[in-house]
Design a protein around this motif. Structure first.
Motif, PDB file in Angstrom:
ATOM      1  N   TRP A 138      46.621  42.217  52.190  1.00  8.40           N
ATOM      2  CA  TRP A 138      47.815  41.491  52.621  1.00  8.40           C
ATOM      3  C   TRP A 138      48.949  42.435  53.038  1.00  8.40           C
ATOM      4  N   LEU A 167      31.612  45.473  47.411  1.00  5.33           N
ATOM      5  CA  LEU A 167      32.769  44.946  46.688  1.00  5.33           C
ATOM      6  C   LEU A 167      32.994  43.513  47.166  1.00  5.33           C
ATOM      7  N   GLY A 202      37.610  38.197  48.516  1.00 11.41           N
ATOM      8  CA  GLY A 202      37.936  36.780  48.409  1.00 11.41           C
ATOM      9  C   GLY A 202      38.610  36.308  49.692  1.00 11.41           C
ATOM     10  N   CYS A 214      40.954  45.428  47.083  1.00 15.28           N
ATOM     11  CA  CYS A 214      39.958  44.515  47.659  1.00 15.28           C
ATOM     12  C   CYS A 214      39.214  45.193  48.816  1.00 15.28           C
ATOM     13  N   ALA A 260      32.516  30.445  44.073  1.00 14.40           N
ATOM     14  CA  ALA A 260      33.647  31.368  43.833  1.00 14.40           C
ATOM     15  C   ALA A 260      34.541  31.581  45.054  1.00 14.40           C
ATOM     16  N   VAL A 263      44.205  31.677  47.913  1.00 11.86           N
ATOM     17  CA  VAL A 263      43.370  32.670  47.235  1.00 11.86           C
ATOM     18  C   VAL A 263      42.126  31.947  46.722  1.00 11.86           C
ATOM     19  N   ALA A 298      39.089  37.483  39.144  1.00  6.59           N
ATOM     20  CA  ALA A 298      38.910  38.950  39.134  1.00  6.59           C
ATOM     21  C   ALA A 298      40.240  39.675  38.937  1.00  6.59           C
ATOM     22  N   ASN A 299      41.346  39.074  39.365  1.00  6.67           N
ATOM     23  CA  ASN A 299      42.658  39.701  39.114  1.00  6.67           C
ATOM     24  C   ASN A 299      43.394  39.012  37.966  1.00  6.67           C
ATOM     25  N   VAL A 322      45.073  36.226  37.670  1.00  2.29           N
ATOM     26  CA  VAL A 322      46.424  36.042  38.217  1.00  2.29           C
ATOM     27  C   VAL A 322      47.299  35.228  37.263  1.00  2.29           C
ATOM     28  N   HIS A 323      48.589  35.379  37.458  1.00  2.00           N
ATOM     29  CA  HIS A 323      49.575  34.675  36.620  1.00  2.00           C
ATOM     30  C   HIS A 323      50.470  33.829  37.517  1.00  2.00           C
ATOM     31  N   ILE A 371      31.017  37.271  41.116  1.00  2.00           N
ATOM     32  CA  ILE A 371      31.134  35.925  40.533  1.00  2.00           C
ATOM     33  C   ILE A 371      30.634  34.962  41.609  1.00  2.00           C
TER      34      ILE A 371
HETATM   35  C1  LIG Z   1      52.329  35.440  49.011  1.00  2.83           C
HETATM   36  C2  LIG Z   1      51.574  35.934  47.820  1.00  2.83           C
HETATM   37  C3  LIG Z   1      51.997  35.559  46.554  1.00  2.83           C
HETATM   38  C4  LIG Z   1      51.309  36.008  45.430  1.00  2.83           C
HETATM   39  N1  LIG Z   1      51.750  35.627  44.199  1.00  2.83           N
HETATM   40  C5  LIG Z   1      51.090  36.049  43.094  1.00  2.83           C
HETATM   41  C6  LIG Z   1      51.499  35.630  41.794  1.00  2.83           C
HETATM   42  O1  LIG Z   1      52.475  34.888  41.638  1.00  2.83           O
HETATM   43  N2  LIG Z   1      50.782  36.049  40.722  1.00  2.83           N
HETATM   44  C7  LIG Z   1      49.682  36.860  40.864  1.00  2.83           C
HETATM   45  O2  LIG Z   1      49.061  37.198  39.841  1.00  2.83           O
HETATM   46  N3  LIG Z   1      49.270  37.264  42.089  1.00  2.83           N
HETATM   47  C8  LIG Z   1      49.940  36.883  43.186  1.00  2.83           C
HETATM   48  N4  LIG Z   1      49.512  37.280  44.438  1.00  2.83           N
HETATM   49  C9  LIG Z   1      48.312  38.117  44.540  1.00  2.83           C
HETATM   50  C10 LIG Z   1      47.031  37.268  44.674  1.00  2.83           C
HETATM   51  O3  LIG Z   1      47.142  36.084  43.960  1.00  2.83           O
HETATM   52  C11 LIG Z   1      45.854  38.052  44.087  1.00  2.83           C
HETATM   53  O4  LIG Z   1      45.747  39.313  44.676  1.00  2.83           O
HETATM   54  C12 LIG Z   1      44.533  37.278  44.214  1.00  2.83           C
HETATM   55  O5  LIG Z   1      43.624  37.812  43.313  1.00  2.83           O
HETATM   56  C13 LIG Z   1      43.967  37.341  45.641  1.00  2.83           C
HETATM   57  O6  LIG Z   1      42.788  36.567  45.685  1.00  2.83           O
HETATM   58  P1  LIG Z   1      41.819  36.605  46.958  1.00  2.83           P
HETATM   59  O7  LIG Z   1      40.903  35.451  46.834  1.00  2.83           O
HETATM   60  O8  LIG Z   1      42.600  36.722  48.209  1.00  2.83           O
HETATM   61  O9  LIG Z   1      40.967  37.909  46.663  1.00  2.83           O
HETATM   62  P2  LIG Z   1      40.988  39.386  47.290  1.00  2.83           P
HETATM   63  O10 LIG Z   1      42.390  39.833  47.417  1.00  2.83           O
HETATM   64  O11 LIG Z   1      40.126  39.384  48.503  1.00  2.83           O
HETATM   65  O12 LIG Z   1      40.264  40.148  46.138  1.00  2.83           O
HETATM   66  C14 LIG Z   1      40.918  40.318  44.897  1.00  2.83           C
HETATM   67  C15 LIG Z   1      39.994  40.978  43.889  1.00  2.83           C
HETATM   68  O13 LIG Z   1      39.042  40.043  43.474  1.00  2.83           O
HETATM   69  C16 LIG Z   1      37.754  40.533  43.656  1.00  2.83           C
HETATM   70  N5  LIG Z   1      36.925  39.367  43.985  1.00  2.83           N
HETATM   71  C17 LIG Z   1      37.138  38.464  44.961  1.00  2.83           C
HETATM   72  N6  LIG Z   1      36.164  37.530  44.934  1.00  2.83           N
HETATM   73  C18 LIG Z   1      35.337  37.854  43.922  1.00  2.83           C
HETATM   74  C19 LIG Z   1      34.115  37.317  43.420  1.00  2.83           C
HETATM   75  N7  LIG Z   1      33.566  36.227  43.931  1.00  2.83           N
HETATM   76  N8  LIG Z   1      33.502  37.950  42.387  1.00  2.83           N
HETATM   77  C20 LIG Z   1      34.061  39.054  41.826  1.00  2.83           C
HETATM   78  N9  LIG Z   1      35.192  39.626  42.267  1.00  2.83           N
HETATM   79  C21 LIG Z   1      35.825  39.022  43.301  1.00  2.83           C
HETATM   80  C22 LIG Z   1      37.869  41.556  44.766  1.00  2.83           C
HETATM   81  O14 LIG Z   1      36.839  42.546  44.703  1.00  2.83           O
HETATM   82  C23 LIG Z   1      39.227  42.151  44.472  1.00  2.83           C
HETATM   83  O15 LIG Z   1      39.129  43.153  43.481  1.00  2.83           O
HETATM   84  C24 LIG Z   1      50.173  36.858  45.580  1.00  2.83           C
HETATM   85  C25 LIG Z   1      49.747  37.233  46.860  1.00  2.83           C
HETATM   86  C26 LIG Z   1      50.436  36.777  47.972  1.00  2.83           C
HETATM   87  C27 LIG Z   1      49.967  37.205  49.341  1.00  2.83           C
END
Ligand SMILES: Cc1cc2nc3c(=O)[nH]c(=O)nc-3n(C[C@H](O)[C@H](O)[C@H](O)COP(=O)(O)OP(=O)(O)OC[C@H]3O[C@@H](n4cnc5c(N)ncnc54)[C@H](O)[C@@H]3O)c2cc1C
Length: 447
Positions: A6, A33, A36, A45, A75, A102, A109-110, A112-113, A164
């Motif tokens: 991002w 890797l 998502g 990521c 997932a 997301v 995996a992260n 998130v909160h 996952i």
């Molecule tokens: C506008 C904005 C606001 C946000 N606000 C918050 C917030 O309030 N709180 C917060 O905690 N985060 C926040 N984030 C961050 C976001 O929520 C995290 O980075 C989230 O994990 C991204 O998910 P994604 O599906 O896009 O995964 P990616 O960013 O593509 O991947 C994230 C991680 O997950 C792993 N992963 C993905 N899919 C799988 C799977 N199926 N199996 C195993 N591992 C996997 C990837 O290898 C990578 O390490 C924000 C991001 C943005 C852009």
């Protein structure tokens, strides 16, 4: 297909595969890797020497039990799709980040909160079980009672413990997805620290927007936003929908500069009356204001942006917050979105989760090259000296030393890492540190 993070601050990647082309034998021969929806800000990521496993077509909701609120899905399902399915049935996500675009795999995996960490902890606390594909053990069901060590390592494990493939999560019953919002306009950071505990005690959600450019007596002025879902059943004011507007291309220069920010911050602060007031707000505006503009990250121009999110102990929360904001001002950088929140005491079920008790400050900076990296390093130093941690999934450049100070127990995750999985973040930080501490080596030698 191209893959970006991002922040658009690490190289664009092209090599990928789909989850259905994988099994443990194929995985064991390569470097992978999971990817998502690329909403992580940096290189956690990305895997530039291997292949990304593109999860976005593995997006089916498999079942939803309205009695228990338990939903099973693949997932790659987006939180936005889950919301569209469950809001009309009177449910909401128990924890949601600031974007609904997301995937469930990325959210686990992260670990998130959201704005209710003080009430419900992290996303991982609401996962009943998940199915994990590993190169060494095939498909495994993991839960607090089955393969529990792998379950704990996968929540917040940044995709390193395996893929996952599906998850079972517990949703929250609400009267309406919309919320009753209480807004407090405060004129300086001291007022925030006087009132934040009361907002946490009274509300499901609480978060503050800060005007990072305000100086002197007004340093840290902002808006404290508490909110709750109503208990009486009603349909939300607006149906689930995609962004109203999208940034179609990357402009040749950064459009989010100091001058535009000063005007934006002044208007945003003044749009609220002084003091405190209440109103009903749509769930889209309260939880996902940034989602109304698609691909807003492009506004930062070709060099992208860095996000710096830290957490530091409550004890020195006030002074650390002031030092971080003054540091950004001294370096002449303006943060577009500055968010301050108090994490609660809930322990995450994840081995490697970022949230811990204390205050968390999030700052967004346009990437201006070496000057910005220098600022981010200075912010890291303040956080580490305060006994805090820097968030890895928002990061694209922290040093291995900052990583280790933030996560002194990272070797416990390395033990559970699937050797077919690696990220550029892990290579840049963990993999340049000694795998064994002197103490571990001494113990091994003694056995
Ligand atoms: C506008 C904005 C606001 C946000 N606000 C918050 C917030 O309030 N709180 C917060 O905690 N985060 C926040 N984030 C961050 C976001 O929520 C995290 O980075 C989230 O994990 C991204 O998910 P994604 O599906 O896009 O995964 P990616 O960013 O593509 O991947 C994230 C991680 O997950 C792993 N992963 C993905 N899919 C799988 C799977 N199926 N199996 C195993 N591992 C996997 C990837 O290898 C990578 O390490 C924000 C991001 C943005 C852009």
């Amino acid at each position: 297909m191209t893959y970006e993070s991002w922040g658009r601050n690490s190289p664009t990647l092209r090599r990928s595969c789909t989850p259905d082309s994988l099994n443990s034998e194929v995985m064991a021969k390569g470097s992978f890797l999971p990817y998502g929806n690329g909403r992580s800000y940096g290189d956690s990521c990305h895997n530039k020497d291997g292949r990304l496993i593109d999860m976005r077509d593995a997006n089916r909701i498999l079942s939803f039990d309205e009695g228990s609120g338990v939903l099973t899905c693949e997932a790659g399902t987006l939180l936005s799709d889950i919301l569209a399915h469950v809001i009309p049935r009177g449910f909401f996500l128990p924890v949601t980040p600031g974007t609904r675009f997301v995937t469930v795999g990325g959210a686990i995996a992260n670990d998130v909160h959201g704005k209710n960490h003080h009430v419900r902890g992290t996303f991982g606390a609401h996962v009943e079980s998940l199915v994990l594909l590993r190169s060494d053990r095939g498909l495994l069901t993991c839960s607090p009672s089955e393969n529990s060590d792998l379950f704990a390592a996968t929540i917040g494990g940044m995709g390193l413990t395996g893929l996952i493939t599906r998850a079972k999560i517990r949703l929250m019953r609400v009267g309406s997805a919309d919320v009753r919002q209480r807004t407090l306009r405060f004129d300086g950071i001291d007022d925030y620290f006087t009132r934040c505990a009361e907002f946490d005690d009274m509300h499901e959600y609480a978060v503050a927007w800060i005007d990072q450019l305000a100086k002197g007596r007004r340093l840290g002025r902002g808006l404290l936003l508490g909110a709750d879902h109503p208990s009486e059943r009603s349909q939300p004011s607006r149906p689930a929908s995609g962004p109203k507007l999208s940034i179609p291309f990357v402009p040749p220069v950064n459009l989010v500069n100091r001058a535009t920010l000063k005007v934006f911050n002044e208007l945003f602060f003044r749009k609220e009356r002084a003091g405190e007031h209440w109103r009903t707000v749509s769930w889209q505006s309260y939880f996902y204001p940034l989602d109304s503009i698609g691909r807003w990250n492009r506004l930062y121009g070709p060099r992208g942006l860095f996000q710096h999110q830290s957490v530091y102990p409550e004890m020195n929360g006030h002074d650390t917050t002031v030092r971080l904001m003054e540091c950004a001002q001294v370096h002449g950088h303006a943060s577009f979105l500055t968010v301050l929140k108090r994490f609660g005491a809930h322990r995450s079920p994840g081995l490697f989760s970022f949230p811990r008790p204390g205050f968390t400050l999030t700052l967004d900076f346009a990437n201006q090259g070496a000057d910005t990296v220098k600022l981010l390093e200075a912010l890291d130093d303040i956080v580490i000296a305060a006994g805090g941690a820097v968030n890895p999934y928002k990061d694209a450049r922290m040093s291995a030393a900052t990583f280790e100070a933030s996560f002194p127990d990272w070797r416990a995750l390395e033990v559970h890492r699937d050797c077919a999985m690696i990220s550029d973040f892990w290579k840049r930080t963990a993999m340049v540190l000694p795998r064994q501490t002197a103490r571990m080596a001494a113990l091994a030698a003694a056995v």
